[in-house]
Design a protein around this motif. Structure first.
Motif, PDB file in Angstrom:
ATOM      1  N   UNK A 171      29.050  52.770  18.832  1.00 32.87           N
ATOM      2  CA  UNK A 171      28.182  52.440  17.621  1.00 32.87           C
ATOM      3  C   UNK A 171      26.691  51.914  18.355  1.00 32.87           C
ATOM      4  N   UNK A 172      25.719  52.667  17.704  1.00 30.60           N
ATOM      5  CA  UNK A 172      24.518  52.253  18.261  1.00 30.60           C
ATOM      6  C   UNK A 172      23.774  51.512  17.162  1.00 30.60           C
ATOM      7  N   UNK A 173      23.134  50.444  17.424  1.00 33.14           N
ATOM      8  CA  UNK A 173      22.187  49.700  16.626  1.00 33.14           C
ATOM      9  C   UNK A 173      21.040  49.266  16.943  1.00 33.14           C
ATOM     10  N   UNK A 174      19.865  49.533  16.281  1.00 32.77           N
ATOM     11  CA  UNK A 174      18.493  49.323  16.621  1.00 32.77           C
ATOM     12  C   UNK A 174      17.742  48.741  15.436  1.00 32.77           C
ATOM     13  N   UNK A 175      17.272  47.235  15.817  1.00 25.44           N
ATOM     14  CA  UNK A 175      16.489  46.570  14.734  1.00 25.44           C
ATOM     15  C   UNK A 175      15.086  47.079  14.956  1.00 25.44           C
ATOM     16  N   UNK A 176      14.218  46.881  13.807  1.00 24.77           N
ATOM     17  CA  UNK A 176      12.940  47.422  14.088  1.00 24.77           C
ATOM     18  C   UNK A 176      11.725  46.404  13.204  1.00 24.77           C
ATOM     19  N   UNK A 177      10.588  46.433  13.606  1.00 23.09           N
ATOM     20  CA  UNK A 177       9.555  45.706  12.841  1.00 23.09           C
ATOM     21  C   UNK A 177       9.742  45.983  11.394  1.00 23.09           C
ATOM     22  N   UNK A 178       9.248  45.098  10.561  1.00 23.32           N
ATOM     23  CA  UNK A 178       9.234  45.530   8.889  1.00 23.32           C
ATOM     24  C   UNK A 178      10.457  45.485   8.265  1.00 23.32           C
ATOM     25  N   UNK A 179      11.201  44.700   8.904  1.00 27.29           N
ATOM     26  CA  UNK A 179      12.612  44.333   8.549  1.00 27.29           C
ATOM     27  C   UNK A 179      13.410  45.609   8.360  1.00 27.29           C
ATOM     28  N   UNK A 180      13.394  46.560   9.148  1.00 27.07           N
ATOM     29  CA  UNK A 180      14.352  47.569   9.017  1.00 27.07           C
ATOM     30  C   UNK A 180      15.405  47.992  10.186  1.00 27.07           C
ATOM     31  N   UNK A 181      16.219  48.709  10.107  1.00 30.50           N
ATOM     32  CA  UNK A 181      17.292  48.945  11.322  1.00 30.50           C
ATOM     33  C   UNK A 181      17.841  50.547  11.210  1.00 30.50           C
ATOM     34  N   UNK A 182      18.179  51.061  12.092  1.00 31.61           N
ATOM     35  CA  UNK A 182      18.718  52.271  12.135  1.00 31.61           C
ATOM     36  C   UNK A 182      20.049  52.325  13.190  1.00 31.61           C
ATOM     37  N   UNK A 183      20.939  52.798  12.861  1.00 33.06           N
ATOM     38  CA  UNK A 183      22.174  52.627  13.505  1.00 33.06           C
ATOM     39  C   UNK A 183      22.713  54.082  13.353  1.00 33.06           C
ATOM     40  N   UNK A 184      23.732  54.438  14.387  1.00 26.81           N
ATOM     41  CA  UNK A 184      24.296  55.776  14.623  1.00 26.81           C
ATOM     42  C   UNK A 184      25.831  55.499  15.070  1.00 26.81           C
ATOM     43  N   UNK A 185      26.523  56.628  14.874  1.00 24.09           N
ATOM     44  CA  UNK A 185      27.792  56.595  15.463  1.00 24.09           C
ATOM     45  C   UNK A 185      27.976  58.099  16.343  1.00 24.09           C
ATOM     46  N   UNK A 186      28.216  57.694  17.754  1.00 22.48           N
ATOM     47  CA  UNK A 186      28.501  58.678  18.620  1.00 22.48           C
ATOM     48  C   UNK A 186      29.906  59.097  18.891  1.00 22.48           C
ATOM     49  N   UNK A 187      30.403  60.398  19.044  1.00 22.44           N
ATOM     50  CA  UNK A 187      31.693  60.612  19.305  1.00 22.44           C
ATOM     51  C   UNK A 187      32.080  61.684  20.268  1.00 22.44           C
ATOM     52  N   UNK A 188      32.924  61.440  21.061  1.00 20.73           N
ATOM     53  CA  UNK A 188      33.321  62.645  22.223  1.00 20.73           C
ATOM     54  C   UNK A 188      34.823  62.919  21.904  1.00 20.73           C
TER      55      UNK A 188
END
Length: 420
Positions: free
Chosen positions: A403-420
């Motif tokens: 699970x990847x999670x990144x918060x950002x300015x402007x009250x936003x966030x982007x997340x991702x799922x990586x699988x192997x």
């Protein structure tokens, strides 16, 4: 639908601003990352489907810097490129966009990346001075030009420095995080403990050689210079609050990211293209989500990833505990702890549409190779840094889900799922 594979990543060491990379532009930092990827994967003279790069603090003269980076990368000059920006998630967003195009069959391979430097700040003119200089250029007579020149006031000559504050509140990200940790009851001790773990994990990863094939020497820097393997809770506890300087302040230079210069890039491709080139797939970009919160009216500025993760879990039929690796960007140790505590809160998770709390994660699986507090945070470069090391980590484990999670300015966030 095809899968988008993460093939590899390259970055320069992340360093304290105004040191090794002083006066180098984003283009000068990011181009070597592309060159290193091109060399490592034998892409000299090859045309890729697209290259997506971004930066937050960029010279106005580098308005097309993604394309310019490609021109010097060693790729076929017929490779297109474009700029994008979503604050701290910029290069993660770039990878998500290219991943979707790969999955849809539009392109076979692409490079995502980002760069940021505080050591080459793009200063601006006062707006009134800009207007007068524009009028000066258009003036027809000597008299008109002199009239405009004599109208310039000394106060208008003061440059405008980029401000890392929210335009709608006037508060910095650190000040907003102070509000968050007070709301969620996150104390100084817990923040320092997470920061200490970040440094220890990063130092151990460097000593074990984990970063040796991800990071290459640049401008005298051989490794990330912010990592402090010798720090301790006692040393962190001596630091003074950096934002709320009252006795109630808990965010310090030790449990927050510091100004960092750096750049990173990641190569993505379809499975078929990777197989034809003989490339080993490190991991697959399985899904991603973005979210925003109304921070102006009381929601925490850096809480958006909690919502993005919730949507991803629901869409994929997963629980928060169904991950082997958690890579949560540490803008501040307090911000990470607020996100974790929100997922453990029944009322908060019910607002997101769940029947109750999503629960706790295993902290032993969190940022196991170091996080942004230790490694540094050159804003637009962090996403590609996280993707590269997370994909390598899954590959080294022999498989799993991250699970990847990144918060950002402007009250936003982007997340991702990586699988192997």
């Amino acid at each position: 639908m095809r899968k988008a594979a993460i093939i590899g990543a390259q970055r320069i060491p992340f360093v304290r601003s105004f040191r090794e990379y002083n006066r180098l532009s984003n283009q000068q930092l990011l181009t070597p990352c592309l060159q290193a990827l091109v060399k490592k994967f034998g892409l000299e003279g090859e045309r890729l489907g697209d290259v997506a790069l971004g930066a937050l603090l960029n010279r106005s003269t580098e308005w097309n810097f993604a394309r310019e980076c490609v021109q010097d990368s060693g790729l076929d000059p017929h490779t297109p490129a474009y700029n994008l920006q979503r604050a701290c998630s910029t290069s993660l967003d770039a990878a998500v966009q290219l991943g979707l195009r790969i999955a849809a069959g539009q392109i076979e391979a692409g490079i995502a990346g980002g760069s940021d430097t505080n050591s080459d700040l793009p200063l601006q003119l006062q707006q009134k001075l800009s207007w007068k200089l524009t009028s000066l250029r258009a003036a027809k007579t000597f008299g008109d030009r002199m009239k405009i020149l004599f109208s310039i006031r000394p106060s208008e000559l003061k440059p405008v420095y980029p401000g890392i504050v929210e335009p709608r509140t006037g508060l910095s990200m650190g000040e907003h995080t102070e509000l968050m940790v007070k709301e969620w009851g996150i104390g100084r001790q817990a923040q320092d403990e997470l920061a200490l773990a970040s440094h220890r994990n990063a130092e151990k990863a460097w000593q074990e050689g984990f970063y040796d094939d991800l990071v290459f020497p640049f401008m005298g820097a051989k490794k990330d210079t912010i990592v402090r393997g010798d720090t301790s809770l006692e040393k962190l506890g001596l630091l003074k609050p950096a934002f709320d300087k009252s006795p109630a302040g808990t965010l310090t230079a030790g449990n927050s990211t510091i100004y960092t210069d750096g750049a990173s890039a990641v190569l993505l491709a379809s499975e078929d293209y990777a197989a034809r080139r003989g490339w080993e797939v490190l991991a697959y970009l399985a899904d991603a989500e973005s979210a925003a919160v109304d921070y102006v009216h009381g929601e925490g500025l850096l809480m958006a990833p909690t919502w993005a993760v919730g949507r991803m879990l629901r869409r994929n039929g997963l629980k928060l505990q169904d991950f082997d690796v958690y890579e949560i960007h540490e803008a501040f140790a307090g911000q990470v702890l607020c996100n974790l505590k929100a997922w453990e809160d029944d009322a908060y998770c019910r607002k997101m549409g769940f029947s109750g709390a999503l629960g706790a994660i295993d902290r032993e699986k969190l940022n196991v190779k170091g996080g942004s507090v230790a490694l540094g945070h050159p804003f637009a470069a962090t996403g590609a840094r996280i993707l590269g090391q997370t994909a390598k980590l899954l590959h080294a484990r022999g498989g799993g889900r991250a699970l990847v999670s990144i918060c950002t300015a402007g009250g936003m966030g982007v997340t991702a799922i990586l699988e192997k």
